[in-house]
Design an enzyme around this catalytic site. Structure first.
Site, PDB file in Angstrom:
ATOM      1  N   LYS A 208      -7.951  -3.827  12.872  1.00 29.10           N
ATOM      2  CA  LYS A 208      -6.809  -3.379  13.213  1.00 29.10           C
ATOM      3  C   LYS A 208      -6.231  -3.909  14.614  1.00 29.10           C
ATOM      4  O   LYS A 208      -5.117  -4.035  14.874  1.00 29.10           O
ATOM      5  CB  LYS A 208      -6.991  -1.899  13.322  1.00 29.10           C
ATOM      6  CG  LYS A 208      -7.214  -1.229  11.992  1.00 29.10           C
ATOM      7  CD  LYS A 208      -5.821  -1.327  11.389  1.00 29.10           C
ATOM      8  CE  LYS A 208      -5.932  -1.192   9.732  1.00 29.10           C
ATOM      9  NZ  LYS A 208      -4.553  -1.212   9.108  1.00 29.10           N
TER      10      LYS A 208
ATOM     11  N   SER B  85       1.608   3.417  -2.177  1.00 32.80           N
ATOM     12  CA  SER B  85       1.540   4.442  -3.430  1.00 32.80           C
ATOM     13  C   SER B  85       0.762   5.678  -3.015  1.00 32.80           C
ATOM     14  O   SER B  85       0.485   6.655  -3.781  1.00 32.80           O
ATOM     15  CB  SER B  85       1.432   3.825  -4.498  1.00 32.80           C
ATOM     16  OG  SER B  85      -0.059   3.144  -4.532  1.00 32.80           O
TER      17      SER B  85
ATOM     18  N   ILE C 250      -4.223  11.373  10.742  1.00 36.59           N
ATOM     19  CA  ILE C 250      -3.038  11.529   9.839  1.00 36.59           C
ATOM     20  C   ILE C 250      -3.576  12.309   8.603  1.00 36.59           C
ATOM     21  O   ILE C 250      -4.505  11.836   7.994  1.00 36.59           O
ATOM     22  CB  ILE C 250      -2.148  10.449   9.226  1.00 36.59           C
ATOM     23  CG1 ILE C 250      -1.747   9.737  10.654  1.00 36.59           C
ATOM     24  CG2 ILE C 250      -0.763  10.930   8.829  1.00 36.59           C
ATOM     25  CD1 ILE C 250      -0.936  10.438  11.586  1.00 36.59           C
TER      26      ILE C 250
ATOM     27  N   TYR D 216     -13.642  -2.123  10.381  1.00 37.53           N
ATOM     28  CA  TYR D 216     -12.094  -1.782  10.425  1.00 37.53           C
ATOM     29  C   TYR D 216     -11.535  -1.757  11.833  1.00 37.53           C
ATOM     30  O   TYR D 216     -10.125  -2.330  11.847  1.00 37.53           O
ATOM     31  CB  TYR D 216     -12.230  -0.256  10.119  1.00 37.53           C
ATOM     32  CG  TYR D 216     -10.717   0.416  10.049  1.00 37.53           C
ATOM     33  CD1 TYR D 216     -10.119   0.308   8.820  1.00 37.53           C
ATOM     34  CD2 TYR D 216     -10.563   1.385  10.851  1.00 37.53           C
ATOM     35  CE1 TYR D 216      -8.846   1.084   8.823  1.00 37.53           C
ATOM     36  CE2 TYR D 216      -9.287   2.024  11.118  1.00 37.53           C
ATOM     37  CZ  TYR D 216      -8.438   1.805  10.053  1.00 37.53           C
ATOM     38  OH  TYR D 216      -7.133   2.305  10.111  1.00 37.53           O
TER      39      TYR D 216
ATOM     40  N   GLY E 213       0.876  -1.265   0.040  1.00 38.86           N
ATOM     41  CA  GLY E 213      -0.045  -0.109  -0.215  1.00 38.86           C
ATOM     42  C   GLY E 213       0.923   1.196   0.031  1.00 38.86           C
ATOM     43  O   GLY E 213       0.642   2.122   0.581  1.00 38.86           O
TER      44      GLY E 213
ATOM     45  N   ASN F 262      -1.567  -7.612  -4.931  1.00 40.90           N
ATOM     46  CA  ASN F 262      -2.857  -7.503  -4.056  1.00 40.90           C
ATOM     47  C   ASN F 262      -2.611  -8.472  -2.864  1.00 40.90           C
ATOM     48  O   ASN F 262      -2.414  -9.333  -2.999  1.00 40.90           O
ATOM     49  CB  ASN F 262      -4.052  -7.966  -4.762  1.00 40.90           C
ATOM     50  CG  ASN F 262      -5.318  -7.773  -4.010  1.00 40.90           C
ATOM     51  OD1 ASN F 262      -5.158  -7.485  -2.915  1.00 40.90           O
ATOM     52  ND2 ASN F 262      -6.498  -7.931  -4.457  1.00 40.90           N
TER      53      ASN F 262
END
Length: 256
Positions: A159, A13, A188, A155, A11, A62
């Site tokens: 995590k 990019s 962030i 989510y 991840g 992926n």
């Protein structure tokens, strides 16, 4: 001539991953960025090219597909002749309230955030064992392990699951000298927040004692520390990088 230390950033990019790529590249690493979008990957390569002394490559892959991330690691071995650090950063964060959550939405986030982390580590493990100082740094979040947020139950669960994996992986890999740690970002500032508007961003800043949103450089700095020789006696641990966001008991305390 000894080869440079090298890092795989999944991840890598966009957002935090792009910040990780920039930080490691500027610090002298050979950097492999993995992502699903060739356009985004090539744009990142063009943007960062020349800011570091080593090699910088993009590999389409992926993490939710075990064979795909395996091919990425094989390509890194061909390009760098080894791998020292894995930043398991790839993740998605679609919103869905529990009452409305579909099986597809749940599977998608668990496949990428949880299985993707495990698949990445499995694929990279043989090369990390050959390194003189193998390091795994997982990008988790304060959401799930510490805090909650409506619409992000799946989510948050993903995590928290990453940290459960981290602790046992740290035990299993200790004999090989490989450390496994995690960075838990707070709010962030990334591309995803740019269109949210000043009012929304202002409310976010108001909840942070240090009075600003985090920068991707803040996460990169923490990851670089965990990848460095200086952190060689730290494993199975989490570093919260949130400007003090989780500390206040209330909004009044945050603004004291």
């Amino acid at each position: 001539m000894a080869r440079r230390r090298s890092v795989l950033i999944t991840g890598g990019s966009k957002g935090i991953g792009k910040g990780l790529a920039a930080g490691f590249f500027k610090s002298g690493y050979d950097v492999a960025i993995c992502g699903r979008s060739v356009d985004d990957g090539q744009n990142t390569i063009r943007e960062l090219q020349g800011v570091g002394p080593g090699k910088l490559i993009f590999l389409k892959g992926n993490v939710a597909e075990k064979n795909s991330i395996g091919k990425v690691v094989d390509a890194i071995q061909q390009s760098f002749m080894g791998l020292d650090v894995v930043c398991a950063n790839a993740g998605i964060f679609p919103s869905a309230y529990i009452r409305d959550m579909t099986n597809i939405a749940l599977d998608e986030i668990l496949d990428t955030n949880v299985k993707g982390t495990i698949y990445t580590v499995q694929a990279a493990l043989p090369l990390l064992r050959q390194s003189t100082a193998g390091r795994i740094v997982i990008t988790s979040s304060i959401t799930g392990p510490i805090t909650g947020f409506p619409g992000w139950s799946h989510y948050g669960a993903s995590k928290a699951a990453q940290l459960g994996f981290m602790r046992t992986a740290a035990l299993e890999f200790a004999a090989d000298g490989i450390t496994v740690n995690a960075v838990l970002p707070g709010n962030i500032f990334t591309e995803g927040l740019e269109g949210m508007g000043k009012e929304y961003l202002g409310a976010m800043v108001a909840s942070i004692p240090l009075g600003r949103l985090g920068d991707v450089k803040d996460i990169a700095n923490a990851a670089l520390f965990l990848a460095d020789e200086a952190s060689g006696y730290i494993t199975g641990q989490s570093i919260i990088v949130d400007g003090g966001q989780i500390l206040p008991e209330s909004g009044q305390a945050a603004g004291a």
